[in-house]
Design a protein around this motif. Structure first.
Motif, PDB file in Angstrom:
ATOM      1  N   CYS A  23       0.843  -1.199   0.000  1.00 38.28           N
ATOM      2  CA  CYS A  23       0.000   0.000   0.000  1.00 38.28           C
ATOM      3  C   CYS A  23       0.874   1.243   0.000  1.00 38.28           C
ATOM      4  O   CYS A  23       1.926   1.261   0.638  1.00 38.28           O
ATOM      5  CB  CYS A  23      -0.866   0.090   1.255  1.00 38.28           C
ATOM      6  N   ILE A  25       0.404   5.086   1.277  1.00 42.17           N
ATOM      7  CA  ILE A  25      -0.496   5.775   2.197  1.00 42.17           C
ATOM      8  C   ILE A  25      -0.037   7.220   2.356  1.00 42.17           C
ATOM      9  O   ILE A  25       1.162   7.479   2.501  1.00 42.17           O
ATOM     10  CB  ILE A  25      -0.462   5.091   3.583  1.00 42.17           C
ATOM     11  N   VAL A  32      -5.494   5.899   1.891  1.00 39.10           N
ATOM     12  CA  VAL A  32      -4.813   4.908   1.053  1.00 39.10           C
ATOM     13  C   VAL A  32      -4.779   5.434  -0.373  1.00 39.10           C
ATOM     14  O   VAL A  32      -5.816   5.695  -0.972  1.00 39.10           O
ATOM     15  CB  VAL A  32      -5.534   3.548   1.096  1.00 39.10           C
TER      16      VAL A  32
END
Lengths: 125, 287
Positions: A23, A25, A32
């Protein structure tokens, strides 16, 4: 993930053995930006939010200790998985965090750490 | 050519909505309206009025831009992804002349700079939608002819935008007992702070707080998102470098000193916000 077009950016970290989830972020808001993971893997919103919380707490700790240091990365070991969180670049504004979750049985932690560090180093303008 | 500014036009359009419909929970009706526009793959502008004025722009059923008078607009240097070379040339040309595009396909992003440029457009939009979807807001007639003021940003599916807005509202609920966007904050001069380490954005806030200002005013003056500024203000409160007049050292005092201030019930947590946002029915949650 709010910038689905950016998912491709995470393709290199998929090459890490045991990769489960990656991910990007926004560390300032916890949003996200992009996410890439295997099916039946961890839920990216929860994992990303937890990673942002961890970084937030560590930044508060660093702020209070005032040692002049900066956070490079965080490694967490669970019984079946490794979590690694790393700011993609120091002094990047807004701070963008990379979260990678890996299968503990299939991942060489040292190699994964190196791959993630190299990925962040190359992930610059 | 009309001399009326776009924001004035938005206000006039929104004022035409029945005032009696601005009731609690109206944000849910706006969300429902957004879902209908998405289902119809609409292109145009939905004016919204309430505590502030604003509009949400659609292209083929996806959100491409939003602005509110109570949140900063994208930096003037941000001229859309077309200027960054992130959209195919044909799409950029169509966007420049204001025509709806068939695909608006984004090219793969090669660098962090371009990712942050995308974020520079997306964050103000999400920030504005968060503000516009308040209980006091109401929408006006959808205007199919109005197109985004910026060339183009990455289209955001409505459900994705609403999920992010709900997550932010959960974070703001956690912060509400401590600080809100319009709560005055001051530097905590009484606190002895032998040494603290703050980031550059935190320092930028600290030097502007002075004898008192609000997170929203700071966000507007810095051109940063109101939500992001709220989070940084919370962190500075947690470090004990800022205080809320009336309950000084709202966070730090409770941790460090007896009687220095009240201890909050819980600290702000992104994960708890996600759990709360996902735990209830997003479509039916209160506003």
């Amino acid at each position: 993930m709010i910038l689905p077009e950016a998912d491709e950016l995470l393709a290199p970290v998929m090459a890490i053995d045991g990769f489960r989830l990656g991910c990007l972020i926004d560390g300032s808001t916890g949003m996200v930006l992009a996410s890439l993971g295997s099916q039946n893997g961890p839920a990216s919103p929860t994992a990303a939010a937890g990673a942002a919380d961890v970084i937030n707490v560590l930044n508060l700790l660093n702020g209070r200790l005032a040692t002049g240091e900066h956070l490079e990365d965080v490694m967490v070991t669970f019984s079946d998985s490794f979590f690694m969180v790393r700011p993609v670049r120091r002094d990047q504004r807004p701070p963008i965090l990379l979260l990678v979750i890996m299968d503990r049985q299939r991942t060489n932690l040292a190699m994964a750490h190196r791959s993630i560090r190299d990925f962040c180093a190359s992930f610059t303008s | 050519m009309s001399q009326v500014t776009r924001r004035t036009r938005v206000r006039r359009l929104a004022d035409s909505v029945w005032p009696g419909r601005a009731v609690d929970g109206y944000a849910n009706l706006i969300a429902a309206r957004l879902r209908k526009l998405a289902a119809a793959e609409s292109t145009g502008m939905l004016p919204v009025s309430g505590r502030g004025d604003g509009a949400i722009f659609f292209r083929r059923g996806q959100v491409v831009y939003a602005e509110s008078s109570r949140t900063p607009s994208p930096d003037k240097r941000t001229v859309g992804l077309a200027a960054l070379g992130l959209v195919p040339e044909d799409d950029a040309r169509e966007a420049a002349v204001g025509a709806p595009t068939a695909g608006a396909q984004l090219l793969p992003l090669p660098s962090l700079r371009q990712l942050t440029s995308m974020l520079a457009l997306t964050e103000p939009t999400i920030d504005a939608i968060t503000e516009l979807l308040s209980n006091e807001s109401r929408y006006a007639k959808f205007r199919q002819s109005d197109l985004p003021p910026v060339a183009q940003m990455g289209p955001i599916p409505v459900e994705m935008a609403l999920a992010e807005v709900e997550r932010r509202r959960q974070v703001l609920r956690q912060l509400a007992p401590i600080v809100a966007a319009d709560t005055p904050v001051v530097r905590d001069a009484a606190r002895e702070s032998p040494s603290f380490q703050v980031s550059a954005p935190q320092w930028a806030l600290l030097i502007r707080v002075g004898d008192g200002t609000t997170p929203r005013a700071l966000a507007m003056s810095l051109g940063q998102s109101v939500f992001g500024t709220m989070i940084e203000i919370y962190r500075l409160l947690a470090l004990g470098l800022l205080a809320v007049p009336g309950h000084l050292s709202a966070l730090g005092g409770g941790l460090d000193g007896p009687g220095g201030g009240r201890r909050p019930g819980a600290v702000m947590s992104f994960m708890r916000a996600v759990a709360n946002a996902g735990g209830g029915d997003e479509r039916g949650s209160d506003a």
